[in-house]
Design a protein around this motif. Sequence first.
Motif, PDB file in Angstrom:
ATOM      1  N   UNK A  90     -30.813  21.067 -17.911  1.00  0.00           N
ATOM      2  CA  UNK A  90     -31.888  20.163 -18.869  1.00  0.00           C
ATOM      3  C   UNK A  90     -31.070  20.212 -20.432  1.00  0.00           C
ATOM      4  N   UNK A  91     -31.500  19.639 -21.128  1.00  0.00           N
ATOM      5  CA  UNK A  91     -31.069  19.995 -22.621  1.00  0.00           C
ATOM      6  C   UNK A  91     -32.169  19.952 -23.620  1.00  0.00           C
ATOM      7  N   UNK A  92     -31.752  20.122 -24.705  1.00  0.00           N
ATOM      8  CA  UNK A  92     -32.674  20.215 -25.880  1.00  0.00           C
ATOM      9  C   UNK A  92     -31.945  19.548 -27.056  1.00  0.00           C
ATOM     10  N   UNK A  93     -32.738  19.107 -27.960  1.00  0.00           N
ATOM     11  CA  UNK A  93     -32.046  18.304 -28.980  1.00  0.00           C
ATOM     12  C   UNK A  93     -32.986  18.189 -30.258  1.00  0.00           C
ATOM     13  N   UNK A  94     -32.495  18.346 -31.605  1.00  0.00           N
ATOM     14  CA  UNK A  94     -33.201  18.492 -32.640  1.00  0.00           C
ATOM     15  C   UNK A  94     -32.850  16.807 -33.164  1.00  0.00           C
ATOM     16  N   UNK A  95     -33.805  16.821 -34.480  1.00  0.00           N
ATOM     17  CA  UNK A  95     -33.836  15.219 -35.111  1.00  0.00           C
ATOM     18  C   UNK A  95     -32.407  14.708 -35.767  1.00  0.00           C
ATOM     19  N   UNK A  96     -31.541  15.548 -35.711  1.00  0.00           N
ATOM     20  CA  UNK A  96     -30.235  15.152 -35.978  1.00  0.00           C
ATOM     21  C   UNK A  96     -29.128  14.938 -35.022  1.00  0.00           C
ATOM     22  N   UNK A  97     -29.810  14.987 -33.587  1.00  0.00           N
ATOM     23  CA  UNK A  97     -28.842  14.577 -32.631  1.00  0.00           C
ATOM     24  C   UNK A  97     -28.174  15.736 -32.180  1.00  0.00           C
ATOM     25  N   UNK A  98     -28.034  16.865 -32.686  1.00  0.00           N
ATOM     26  CA  UNK A  98     -27.499  18.188 -32.160  1.00  0.00           C
ATOM     27  C   UNK A  98     -28.103  18.501 -30.771  1.00  0.00           C
ATOM     28  N   UNK A  99     -27.255  18.964 -29.774  1.00  0.00           N
ATOM     29  CA  UNK A  99     -27.937  19.217 -28.631  1.00  0.00           C
ATOM     30  C   UNK A  99     -27.443  20.614 -28.128  1.00  0.00           C
ATOM     31  N   UNK A 100     -28.178  21.000 -27.062  1.00  0.00           N
ATOM     32  CA  UNK A 100     -27.807  22.397 -26.258  1.00  0.00           C
ATOM     33  C   UNK A 100     -27.745  21.987 -24.875  1.00  0.00           C
TER      34      UNK A 100
END
Length: 802
Positions: A693-703
């Motif tokens: 799965x992935x996580x994302x912030x409001x600036x499009x940075x992902x983990x």
Amino acid sequence: MTAVESVRLSRRRLLVNGRPELVFAGEVHYFRLHRRDWADRLDRLVEAGCTAVASYMPWLVHERPDGEIDLRGNTSEYRDLVGFLDLAAERDLLVIARPGPFVMAELKNEGIPYRVYREHPEILPVGWDGRPGTTRTVDYLADGFLTEVDRWYAQIMPVLAERQVSRGGPVAAVQLDNEIGMLSWVSNTPELTDQMLSDFAVWSVKRWGSDGVQARHGLDPDDVPAWRHGVRSPAPGSLALHHDLSEYHRDRYDRYVTHLRANAESHGLTDVPFLINIHGTGGGRGRTYPIGISQLYPSYRGKPQLTSGSDHYLGDLTVENVADLYVMNAFMAAVHDEDQPLTSLEFEAGLGDYGEDLSRQVPPEALALKTRLCVAQANRLVNYYLFAGGHNPPLEEKVGDGNDRIAFTGERHGFTAPIGPEGAPNASYPVLRDTVTAVSGAGHLLADMDEEYDDLALAFVPDHYLTEYAHPGDDARGAVVAELEQFRGMGSRDVVARAMLLGGFSFPAVDVQSDLQADLDTDPAGGAAAGRAIVLTSASTLAAPVQQRLADFVLAGGRLLLAGMVPTRDTDGSACTILGDALGVRGGATVAGNERVFPSVRAEGWTTAHAEVRVGVLQHLELGEDAQDAEVFARETATGNAVAVEVHPGRGHALVLACDYICDLDFWRALLARLGVRPRYTHDATAPGIVVTSTVDGDGQRLLHLINVGPVDQSFVVSDGTGPLFDGARVHLPARSGRILPLNVRTEDGVLAWSTCELAGVGDGALLLRRNGAGDAFRFQGRDPRTWPDAPDAAGQVVAVE
């Protein structure tokens, strides 16, 4: 460390001084340790990378036999709560306060003083048929109990209020009571005191009207003796009464929590969040966990600065139960509002030998796997329970129960904890420390990220878990409960959720008892319109309003995968076929397997698996004349009867699978693909057990979160819709391990496009990477490059560390 002045809940984040933070805590029971040992245990906590300490604050311990309450250690070092709080503050540790009144924690009376029971015998519940309850729970709303709780809160809440972070102290959050409703559920003992039954009558009349109550239950709420007898000893087949009784208990718990919070706030505790602890795991599984959510969600849903926390004991994390934890978190989030984050207030730590009999040893890496999965699902607070063991001091009041100590575990307590009773670490401690360190390396990103979902959601039906009470003589109620337990939540044999998760899908849950369309239109992470497909696992019982909502959803163009039985009745037992009628599908005879009957089905048509498969249960399906473009895609082999059909009612699209098909990942992927749902990320691992799965912030940075719960090492390429990630580099993931890999993460000098190494934090403006070994690589795009010798084609403002 910057002084913490505020802790708030907002946008499903935990804001510390206004900034999103990921908080790791450990449970340390000061009342089970000599004062001289407190510093060592707190130092161990800091060494492990935790920034908070949690502790129960037991009423039983702090109240003396004469009723005097000591919170400063004047009569015993074990009662010096103030000293412990001050010591935590000296180490810049936040405090998660858990003052009860119930605390459990293996304490006698679950932490309630003996005096309370002696002076208020009326608070003890009366169960079915007037029998006394078998646990030491109470009627939460009994006047005598609330009076005593108010007295306890009047002593402890000012101490906590004076030490809130807003006043320069360490107290960052306060839990209200503990595992509310758990004891009644596990003992099948509704709180049928005289006071409660009078209140139930009032609630029932308000809900249904006097005539309506008599029609539903055959009881006159104004005839007090008959009402009490009829509720305590219901007539066989009283499905409506059982349902109403459980729903009423939700309201009781809501009022109880409201009372506790108002009392705490009246003593000045107004500047920190409140927490509710959700119980329910058992036997290393999470199947029953949603019962706790069902009981308590009205107590916190939509309540400002109040959220729920998980309380889970799953042991190891494997292909068997990894979906349990994932769905537990998803169901919790489904009933949270836009501000309420996920937390975990009892996150199992240690080796699992709770009986000190070597009957169980949980592998230490299980702690790491569970932590990684929970932070991937946006848990903002993780409290490792129990972090440090101790001992149970003697009761000041001798009760003659065999050990006369505060708890029933003997002298030593917490023998499986990472730090044992005598202060020695066991094998789980370095894993805890390394896990917190590894996750904290990306903590500055995780704290402000949300999980990304594929185009589907798992339906949560809270009323499917209103099964905590069943009169032992009501066979009809018992049959309904048994069927609900078989099909609800994750599906029969847990196959549906397991297949979705191990098949590569990331998914939220949606509460289909609320406004379904609103839940579908807005993604929980705040994204654009989602229009997700709904996956519903259902028994034959499904409330009429829920059936109608789902029917309207499909007819209006929604996509539905219904796995289990076609609903045929409402919660009161009356016939209800709204959903089946809308789909043009009727449920017929069911066939259940046993030692002599082996029902089998064969998939056909567009599915990927056409071999005959034995199932545990199936239901024959009949198509109505108005079934739109119907196609059978699985049949019972013995009769040829349909057990799975595809229909197109109205503008919608639905698949109905009325059997407990095996966990063939390709088969389930084909079903979801038929509905237009495909996983965002795919991989070519050869063995099952990879969760992605992935996580994302409001600036499009992902983990990108990769977890291998399987027993074998895996090496694989991960792809998204545009092609292979990491420039096609293979990710090496040993058995029972995980990685949190950055994608498009910015630094002051450029962008870390990707890395097969985890982040180790930020230092001097540079991202730090933690070396894994085989396959280490990264790509950085920016200025002022420095070259990493082991990866000559990858350069940039990135530093590798061991």
